[in-house]
Design a protein around this motif. Structure first.
Motif, PDB file in Angstrom:
ATOM      1  N   MET A  16      13.239 -18.903 -17.536  1.00 13.51           N
ATOM      2  CA  MET A  16      14.156 -18.132 -16.729  1.00 13.51           C
ATOM      3  C   MET A  16      14.560 -18.975 -15.531  1.00 13.51           C
ATOM      4  N   ALA A  17      15.864 -19.036 -15.264  1.00 13.64           N
ATOM      5  CA  ALA A  17      16.353 -19.802 -14.123  1.00 13.64           C
ATOM      6  C   ALA A  17      15.931 -19.113 -12.833  1.00 13.64           C
ATOM      7  N   SER A  18      15.792 -19.903 -11.785  1.00 22.49           N
ATOM      8  CA  SER A  18      15.282 -19.363 -10.526  1.00 22.49           C
ATOM      9  C   SER A  18      16.226 -18.349  -9.894  1.00 22.49           C
ATOM     10  N   ASP A  19      17.535 -18.380 -10.248  1.00 18.31           N
ATOM     11  CA  ASP A  19      18.463 -17.438  -9.624  1.00 18.31           C
ATOM     12  C   ASP A  19      18.607 -16.157 -10.435  1.00 18.31           C
ATOM     13  N   GLN A  20      17.900 -16.025 -11.559  1.00 17.64           N
ATOM     14  CA  GLN A  20      17.962 -14.813 -12.355  1.00 17.64           C
ATOM     15  C   GLN A  20      16.935 -13.805 -11.862  1.00 17.64           C
ATOM     16  N   ARG A  21      17.279 -12.538 -11.999  1.00 20.58           N
ATOM     17  CA  ARG A  21      16.370 -11.468 -11.633  1.00 20.58           C
ATOM     18  C   ARG A  21      15.923 -10.764 -12.909  1.00 20.58           C
ATOM     19  N   PRO A  22      14.683 -10.285 -12.955  1.00 20.13           N
ATOM     20  CA  PRO A  22      14.224  -9.603 -14.156  1.00 20.13           C
ATOM     21  C   PRO A  22      14.952  -8.290 -14.433  1.00 20.13           C
ATOM     22  N   ILE A  23      15.460  -7.610 -13.394  1.00 24.18           N
ATOM     23  CA  ILE A  23      16.155  -6.342 -13.575  1.00 24.18           C
ATOM     24  C   ILE A  23      17.603  -6.540 -13.135  1.00 24.18           C
ATOM     25  N   VAL A  24      18.538  -6.253 -14.039  1.00 25.94           N
ATOM     26  CA  VAL A  24      19.958  -6.425 -13.729  1.00 25.94           C
ATOM     27  C   VAL A  24      20.663  -5.090 -13.918  1.00 25.94           C
ATOM     28  N   ILE A  25      21.409  -4.689 -12.883  1.00 26.66           N
ATOM     29  CA  ILE A  25      22.241  -3.498 -12.936  1.00 26.66           C
ATOM     30  C   ILE A  25      23.685  -4.000 -12.955  1.00 26.66           C
ATOM     31  N   TYR A  26      24.383  -3.759 -14.050  1.00 25.89           N
ATOM     32  CA  TYR A  26      25.729  -4.295 -14.242  1.00 25.89           C
ATOM     33  C   TYR A  26      26.777  -3.444 -13.540  1.00 25.89           C
ATOM     34  N   PRO A  27      27.993  -3.993 -13.367  1.00 25.20           N
ATOM     35  CA  PRO A  27      29.065  -3.236 -12.708  1.00 25.20           C
ATOM     36  C   PRO A  27      29.367  -1.933 -13.447  1.00 25.20           C
ATOM     37  N   PRO A  28      29.877  -0.945 -12.722  1.00 23.45           N
ATOM     38  CA  PRO A  28      30.223   0.328 -13.360  1.00 23.45           C
ATOM     39  C   PRO A  28      31.297   0.149 -14.430  1.00 23.45           C
ATOM     40  N   ALA A  29      31.109   0.842 -15.545  1.00 26.97           N
ATOM     41  CA  ALA A  29      32.105   0.890 -16.606  1.00 26.97           C
ATOM     42  C   ALA A  29      33.184   1.902 -16.207  1.00 26.97           C
TER      43      ALA A  29
END
Length: 78
Positions: A1-14
């Motif tokens: 995993m790259a250092s700038d990635q987070r384990p939890i991602v909340i994507y933009p609203p659909a």
């Protein structure tokens, strides 16, 4: 995993305001409120997750707006 990635991602609203929620490689669901995200995380084993933790944790990456953004860029959901 790259250092700038987070384990939890909340994507933009659909278009309907729902936001995809991922924990690592796992899709947890479509959230329509912050409490939905909390529930998904609890079901995934993060029993101590709450709305304050989501707002402050460095483990969460909010894309397309922070924890108070639940409308699409097109304004289709209030």
């Amino acid at each position: 995993m790259a250092s700038d990635q987070r384990p939890i991602v909340i994507y933009p609203p659909a278009g309907d305001g729902g936001r995809r929620v991922r924990a690592g490689p796992h899709f947890l669901g479509m959230a329509y409120t912050l409490l939905d995200v909390v529930e998904f995380l609890r079901l995934a084993g993060m029993e101590n997750a709450d709305d304050d933790w989501l707002r402050q944790s460095a483990l969460v990456e909010w894309r397309g707006g922070g924890p108070d953004t639940w409308t699409s860029a097109h304004g289709l959901h209030d």
